[in-house]
Enzyme design. Structure first.
Site, PDB file in Angstrom:
ATOM      1  N   ASN A 269       6.249  27.452  52.285  1.00  0.00           N
ATOM      2  CA  ASN A 269       6.884  27.869  53.541  1.00  0.00           C
ATOM      3  C   ASN A 269       8.166  27.084  53.729  1.00  0.00           C
ATOM      4  O   ASN A 269       8.332  26.001  53.172  1.00  0.00           O
ATOM      5  CB  ASN A 269       5.981  27.541  54.749  1.00  0.00           C
ATOM      6  CG  ASN A 269       4.826  28.490  54.886  1.00  0.00           C
ATOM      7  OD1 ASN A 269       4.923  29.657  54.565  1.00  0.00           O
ATOM      8  ND2 ASN A 269       3.698  27.964  55.349  1.00  0.00           N
ATOM      9  N   HIS A 270       9.022  27.597  54.589  1.00  0.00           N
ATOM     10  CA  HIS A 270      10.187  26.827  55.031  1.00  0.00           C
ATOM     11  C   HIS A 270       9.749  25.896  56.157  1.00  0.00           C
ATOM     12  O   HIS A 270       8.801  26.182  56.886  1.00  0.00           O
ATOM     13  CB  HIS A 270      11.275  27.768  55.561  1.00  0.00           C
ATOM     14  CG  HIS A 270      11.865  28.629  54.502  1.00  0.00           C
ATOM     15  ND1 HIS A 270      12.710  28.157  53.531  1.00  0.00           N
ATOM     16  CD2 HIS A 270      11.748  29.961  54.260  1.00  0.00           C
ATOM     17  CE1 HIS A 270      13.088  29.149  52.741  1.00  0.00           C
ATOM     18  NE2 HIS A 270      12.507  30.252  53.162  1.00  0.00           N
ATOM     19  N   ASN A 271      10.448  24.807  56.314  1.00  0.00           N
ATOM     20  CA  ASN A 271      10.170  23.853  57.386  1.00  0.00           C
ATOM     21  C   ASN A 271      10.928  24.279  58.647  1.00  0.00           C
ATOM     22  O   ASN A 271      12.128  24.076  58.753  1.00  0.00           O
ATOM     23  CB  ASN A 271      10.571  22.443  56.955  1.00  0.00           C
ATOM     24  CG  ASN A 271      10.238  21.412  57.998  1.00  0.00           C
ATOM     25  OD1 ASN A 271       9.493  21.667  58.935  1.00  0.00           O
ATOM     26  ND2 ASN A 271      10.793  20.227  57.833  1.00  0.00           N
TER      27      ASN A 271
END
Length: 182
Positions: A95-97
């Site tokens: 996932n992206h942060n």
């Protein structure tokens, strides 16, 4: 030359079943080679029956059957023995942060491993999200989005996938003891 053209005509026009079998074997070889080349470890008798691609951190058990699988991201994916998938399935391990120093997300990626037990069957168009663990003998209904934990022998489906039934565990264990696998 006439004999060759006659054979070619017979193969392509008159023998549709043979043509389908040859096409299937070519697809299996082509996509199977791609999976073999990238996986970290592969058990025996991998079957790849549709467009499939995986990342380099994938561990596959024995008798894994992909019928169109995409595994992407930097997290580890472990798939047990006698796994079967429907067409166009997706496993994502990163996932992206979104809680970093930029919006909608920063440049940091968050990796979460995925573990899928033995004898798991996932239907077509299933998406498995980062950090998911699916227990032995579970069945995931087609079109589901799976996140979190699915217990052994559970039948789950929906978005997000919820357990709505369990397999007959005694029957499952009896078939397992008798080695009635496919």
């Amino acid at each position: 030359m006439v004999t060759f053209i006659t054979k070619l005509f017979t193969f392509f026009i008159l023998n549709r079943n043979t043509r389908k079998k040859v096409r299937g074997k070519i697809i299996t070889l082509f996509y199977g080679f791609s999976v073999l080349k990238k996986a970290k470890a592969i058990g025996k008798n991998l079957y790849v029956g549709g467009k499939s691609s995986i990342g380099p951190n994938v561990y596959l058990g024995n008798y894994v059957n992909f019928n169109g699988m995409k595994i992407m991201g930097g997290g580890k994916v472990t798939i047990g023995d006698y796994f079967h998938s429907g067409i166009e399935c997706l496993i994502i391990t990163q996932n992206h942060n979104y809680e970093g120093d930029a919006i909608p997300y920063d440049k940091t990626c968050i990796y979460k491993d995925i573990e899928i037990g033995d004898f798991v069957w996932i239907g077509s168009h299933v998406m498995i999200l980062p950090g998911t663990k699916i227990g032995e003998g579970a069945i995931i209904q087609g079109g589901s989005v799976v996140h979190g934990y699915i217990p052994p022998c559970a039948v789950a489906g929906g978005n997000p996938a919820k357990v709505f039934k369990y397999r007959d565990i005694e029957h499952f264990n009896k078939l397992k003891a008798e080695k009635k696998f496919c």
